[in-house]
Design a protein around this motif. Structure first.
Motif, PDB file in Angstrom:
ATOM      1  N   ALA A 283     -61.682  21.419 -45.307  1.00 30.77           N
ATOM      2  CA  ALA A 283     -62.515  21.570 -46.501  1.00 30.77           C
ATOM      3  C   ALA A 283     -62.240  20.439 -47.497  1.00 30.77           C
ATOM      4  CB  ALA A 283     -62.264  22.929 -47.147  1.00 30.77           C
ATOM      5  N   THR A 284     -60.988  20.055 -47.634  1.00 36.20           N
ATOM      6  CA  THR A 284     -60.630  18.950 -48.526  1.00 36.20           C
ATOM      7  C   THR A 284     -61.277  17.651 -48.053  1.00 36.20           C
ATOM      8  OG1 THR A 284     -58.552  19.994 -49.153  1.00 36.20           O
ATOM      9  CG2 THR A 284     -58.708  17.600 -49.480  1.00 36.20           C
ATOM     10  N   ARG A 285     -61.233  17.395 -46.748  1.00 34.02           N
ATOM     11  CA  ARG A 285     -61.857  16.185 -46.209  1.00 34.02           C
ATOM     12  C   ARG A 285     -63.366  16.217 -46.444  1.00 34.02           C
ATOM     13  NH1 ARG A 285     -59.983  15.757 -41.078  1.00 34.02           N
ATOM     14  NH2 ARG A 285     -58.119  14.872 -41.974  1.00 34.02           N
ATOM     15  N   MET A 286     -63.989  17.382 -46.232  1.00 30.01           N
ATOM     16  CA  MET A 286     -65.431  17.502 -46.484  1.00 30.01           C
ATOM     17  C   MET A 286     -65.745  17.185 -47.945  1.00 30.01           C
ATOM     18  SD  MET A 286     -66.605  20.887 -44.424  1.00 30.01           S
ATOM     19  CE  MET A 286     -66.205  21.108 -42.702  1.00 30.01           C
ATOM     20  N   ALA A 287     -64.912  17.695 -48.853  1.00 29.74           N
ATOM     21  CA  ALA A 287     -65.128  17.442 -50.284  1.00 29.74           C
ATOM     22  C   ALA A 287     -64.995  15.952 -50.593  1.00 29.74           C
ATOM     23  CB  ALA A 287     -64.134  18.250 -51.118  1.00 29.74           C
ATOM     24  N   GLU A 288     -63.981  15.303 -50.009  1.00 19.22           N
ATOM     25  CA  GLU A 288     -63.783  13.871 -50.237  1.00 19.22           C
ATOM     26  C   GLU A 288     -64.973  13.053 -49.735  1.00 19.22           C
ATOM     27  OE1 GLU A 288     -60.171  13.203 -48.060  1.00 19.22           O
ATOM     28  OE2 GLU A 288     -58.894  13.975 -49.677  1.00 19.22           O
ATOM     29  N   LEU A 289     -65.548  13.485 -48.623  1.00 17.33           N
ATOM     30  CA  LEU A 289     -66.658  12.759 -48.000  1.00 17.33           C
ATOM     31  C   LEU A 289     -68.020  13.197 -48.521  1.00 17.33           C
ATOM     32  CD1 LEU A 289     -65.380  12.960 -44.315  1.00 17.33           C
ATOM     33  CD2 LEU A 289     -65.351  10.938 -45.805  1.00 17.33           C
ATOM     34  N   ASP A 290     -68.038  14.274 -49.296  1.00 20.84           N
ATOM     35  CA  ASP A 290     -69.290  14.891 -49.725  1.00 20.84           C
ATOM     36  C   ASP A 290     -70.152  15.212 -48.500  1.00 20.84           C
ATOM     37  OD1 ASP A 290     -71.157  15.962 -51.472  1.00 20.84           O
ATOM     38  OD2 ASP A 290     -72.209  14.047 -51.729  1.00 20.84           O
ATOM     39  N   ALA A 291     -69.502  15.860 -47.527  1.00 21.36           N
ATOM     40  CA  ALA A 291     -70.161  16.212 -46.262  1.00 21.36           C
ATOM     41  C   ALA A 291     -69.945  17.686 -45.983  1.00 21.36           C
ATOM     42  CB  ALA A 291     -69.587  15.375 -45.122  1.00 21.36           C
ATOM     43  N   GLY A 292     -70.858  18.276 -45.252  1.00 20.79           N
ATOM     44  CA  GLY A 292     -70.752  19.692 -44.913  1.00 20.79           C
ATOM     45  C   GLY A 292     -70.381  19.938 -43.467  1.00 20.79           C
ATOM     46  N   ILE A 293     -70.036  18.867 -42.748  1.00 26.80           N
ATOM     47  CA  ILE A 293     -69.732  19.003 -41.326  1.00 26.80           C
ATOM     48  C   ILE A 293     -68.730  17.941 -40.908  1.00 26.80           C
ATOM     49  CG2 ILE A 293     -71.634  17.499 -40.607  1.00 26.80           C
ATOM     50  CD1 ILE A 293     -72.056  19.458 -38.225  1.00 26.80           C
ATOM     51  N   LEU A 294     -67.861  18.323 -39.975  1.00 27.69           N
ATOM     52  CA  LEU A 294     -66.928  17.377 -39.373  1.00 27.69           C
ATOM     53  C   LEU A 294     -66.901  17.602 -37.863  1.00 27.69           C
ATOM     54  CD1 LEU A 294     -63.803  17.719 -41.717  1.00 27.69           C
ATOM     55  CD2 LEU A 294     -65.351  15.756 -41.587  1.00 27.69           C
ATOM     56  N   PRO A 295     -67.018  16.542 -37.087  1.00 28.91           N
ATOM     57  CA  PRO A 295     -66.768  16.687 -35.660  1.00 28.91           C
ATOM     58  C   PRO A 295     -65.278  16.959 -35.455  1.00 28.91           C
ATOM     59  CG  PRO A 295     -67.838  14.589 -36.161  1.00 28.91           C
ATOM     60  CD  PRO A 295     -67.409  15.197 -37.453  1.00 28.91           C
ATOM     61  N   VAL A 296     -64.936  17.688 -34.420  1.00 29.66           N
ATOM     62  CA  VAL A 296     -63.544  18.007 -34.126  1.00 29.66           C
ATOM     63  C   VAL A 296     -63.174  17.307 -32.822  1.00 29.66           C
ATOM     64  CG1 VAL A 296     -61.854  19.837 -33.758  1.00 29.66           C
ATOM     65  CG2 VAL A 296     -63.812  20.238 -35.275  1.00 29.66           C
ATOM     66  N   SER A 297     -62.108  16.527 -32.884  1.00 29.38           N
ATOM     67  CA  SER A 297     -61.696  15.705 -31.753  1.00 29.38           C
ATOM     68  C   SER A 297     -60.273  16.049 -31.344  1.00 29.38           C
ATOM     69  CB  SER A 297     -61.777  14.230 -32.154  1.00 29.38           C
ATOM     70  OG  SER A 297     -61.238  13.405 -31.162  1.00 29.38           O
ATOM     71  N   GLU A 298     -60.071  16.079 -30.029  1.00 30.98           N
ATOM     72  CA  GLU A 298     -58.731  16.303 -29.478  1.00 30.98           C
ATOM     73  C   GLU A 298     -58.578  15.397 -28.269  1.00 30.98           C
ATOM     74  OE1 GLU A 298     -55.991  20.170 -28.913  1.00 30.98           O
ATOM     75  OE2 GLU A 298     -57.927  20.286 -27.891  1.00 30.98           O
ATOM     76  N   ASN A 299     -57.511  14.610 -28.264  1.00 31.85           N
ATOM     77  CA  ASN A 299     -57.265  13.668 -27.162  1.00 31.85           C
ATOM     78  C   ASN A 299     -58.482  12.779 -26.909  1.00 31.85           C
ATOM     79  OD1 ASN A 299     -54.673  14.756 -26.739  1.00 31.85           O
ATOM     80  ND2 ASN A 299     -55.553  16.376 -25.481  1.00 31.85           N
ATOM     81  N   ASP A 300     -59.039  12.231 -27.986  1.00 28.11           N
ATOM     82  CA  ASP A 300     -60.182  11.317 -27.921  1.00 28.11           C
ATOM     83  C   ASP A 300     -61.429  11.946 -27.299  1.00 28.11           C
ATOM     84  OD1 ASP A 300     -61.261   8.811 -28.562  1.00 28.11           O
ATOM     85  OD2 ASP A 300     -60.946   8.083 -26.516  1.00 28.11           O
ATOM     86  N   ARG A 301     -61.541  13.277 -27.413  1.00 32.29           N
ATOM     87  CA  ARG A 301     -62.705  13.986 -26.875  1.00 32.29           C
ATOM     88  C   ARG A 301     -63.291  14.885 -27.942  1.00 32.29           C
ATOM     89  NH1 ARG A 301     -61.810  18.220 -22.582  1.00 32.29           N
ATOM     90  NH2 ARG A 301     -63.329  19.250 -23.824  1.00 32.29           N
ATOM     91  N   LEU A 302     -64.599  14.906 -28.047  1.00 33.38           N
ATOM     92  CA  LEU A 302     -65.291  15.782 -28.982  1.00 33.38           C
ATOM     93  C   LEU A 302     -65.225  17.203 -28.428  1.00 33.38           C
ATOM     94  CD1 LEU A 302     -67.005  15.767 -31.595  1.00 33.38           C
ATOM     95  CD2 LEU A 302     -69.008  15.461 -30.139  1.00 33.38           C
ATOM     96  N   VAL A 303     -64.535  18.100 -29.158  1.00 37.25           N
ATOM     97  CA  VAL A 303     -64.332  19.461 -28.654  1.00 37.25           C
ATOM     98  C   VAL A 303     -65.010  20.528 -29.506  1.00 37.25           C
ATOM     99  CG1 VAL A 303     -62.176  18.924 -27.463  1.00 37.25           C
ATOM    100  CG2 VAL A 303     -62.109  19.699 -29.856  1.00 37.25           C
ATOM    101  N   GLY A 304     -65.575  20.120 -30.628  1.00 28.99           N
ATOM    102  CA  GLY A 304     -66.227  21.100 -31.488  1.00 28.99           C
ATOM    103  C   GLY A 304     -66.777  20.464 -32.746  1.00 28.99           C
ATOM    104  N   MET A 305     -67.389  21.330 -33.556  1.00 34.22           N
ATOM    105  CA  MET A 305     -67.906  20.929 -34.861  1.00 34.22           C
ATOM    106  C   MET A 305     -67.510  22.027 -35.835  1.00 34.22           C
ATOM    107  SD  MET A 305     -69.619  18.068 -34.283  1.00 34.22           S
ATOM    108  CE  MET A 305     -70.820  17.818 -35.573  1.00 34.22           C
ATOM    109  N   ILE A 306     -67.104  21.635 -37.032  1.00 35.86           N
ATOM    110  CA  ILE A 306     -66.815  22.624 -38.073  1.00 35.86           C
ATOM    111  C   ILE A 306     -67.648  22.277 -39.300  1.00 35.86           C
ATOM    112  CG2 ILE A 306     -64.758  21.413 -38.945  1.00 35.86           C
ATOM    113  CD1 ILE A 306     -63.675  24.401 -39.409  1.00 35.86           C
ATOM    114  N   THR A 307     -68.246  23.314 -39.872  1.00 38.75           N
ATOM    115  CA  THR A 307     -69.080  23.136 -41.059  1.00 38.75           C
ATOM    116  C   THR A 307     -68.476  23.900 -42.228  1.00 38.75           C
ATOM    117  OG1 THR A 307     -70.470  25.066 -40.642  1.00 38.75           O
ATOM    118  CG2 THR A 307     -71.149  22.990 -39.595  1.00 38.75           C
ATOM    119  N   ASP A 308     -68.971  23.567 -43.420  1.00 38.85           N
ATOM    120  CA  ASP A 308     -68.552  24.321 -44.597  1.00 38.85           C
ATOM    121  C   ASP A 308     -68.949  25.788 -44.429  1.00 38.85           C
ATOM    122  OD1 ASP A 308     -71.290  23.736 -44.816  1.00 38.85           O
ATOM    123  OD2 ASP A 308     -71.097  22.773 -46.773  1.00 38.85           O
TER     124      ASP A 308
END
Length: 139
Positions: A18-43
Motif C-alpha cells: 500500500a505504501t508503494r502504491m501511494a508513492e507511485l500514485d497507482a492502484g495496482i502492482l504486479p507481483v514477482s517471484e524469482n523473476d516470474r510474474l505470479v500475481g497482481m495486487i490492487t488497492d
C-alpha cells in the motif's frame, strides 16, 4: 501504457504494498517471484481481501493478491485488448513481450487517451457490470 512498472514481492506485507502504491500514485502492482510474474495486487484487494476480512497490515501480499494473471502482448491490436478487458471485466492489464517478460501496464484510461474513446466506452460498459469471474470477494 505505463512502462516504468514497480513490482511487489509476495512476502511483502499489505502495508508495504500500500505504501508503494501511494508513492507511485497507482492502484495496482504486479507481483514477482524469482523473476516470474505470479500475481497482481490492487488497492481493492487490500481493502476487500485484507481489511474487510480482518487481516491486518502485516498480511502477506501472497494472501491478498490475485493469482490468475490476465495479460496482453505488446504487439496486440488495441481493439482486441479492449474487447478482452470488457469480457474479463478488468480495467488494467500487464503487458508482456513475446518472451513473456513484463514491459508495462495498460489501463482503460491509457487506451481512451489514445483516441479509442468509443471502444474504451464500450469496454467500460462491460467492465462496469456487477460481479463476474474476477470479483475480489471470490478468492
Amino acid at each position: 501504457m505505463t512502462r516504468d512498472v514497480r513490482m511487489a514481492n509476495p512476502d511483502e506485507t499489505a502495508a508495504q504494498a500500500a505504501t508503494r502504491m501511494a508513492e507511485l500514485d497507482a492502484g495496482i502492482l504486479p507481483v514477482s517471484e524469482n523473476d516470474r510474474l505470479v500475481g497482481m495486487i490492487t488497492d481493492r484487494d487490500i481493502a476487500i481481501r485484507g481489511v474487510a476480512m480482518n487481516r491486518g497490515p502485516d498480511a502477506k501480499v501472497r494472501e491478498l493478491m490475485s493469482t490468475e494473471v490476465l495479460y496482453c502482448f505488446d504487439d496486440e491490436d488495441v481493439d482486441d485488448v479492449l474487447r478482452n478487458m470488457s469480457e474479463q471485466q478488468i480495467r488494467r492489464l500487464p503487458v508482456l513481450d513475446r518472451n513473456k517478460r513484463l514491459v508495462g501496464i495498460v489501463s482503460l484510461a491509457d487506451l481512451a487517451c489514445t483516441g479509442h474513446n468509443a471502444e474504451a466506452g464500450e469496454a467500460l460498459s462491460g467492465i462496469a457490470q456487477p460481479g463476474g469471474e474476477h470479483s475480489q470477494t471470490i478468492h
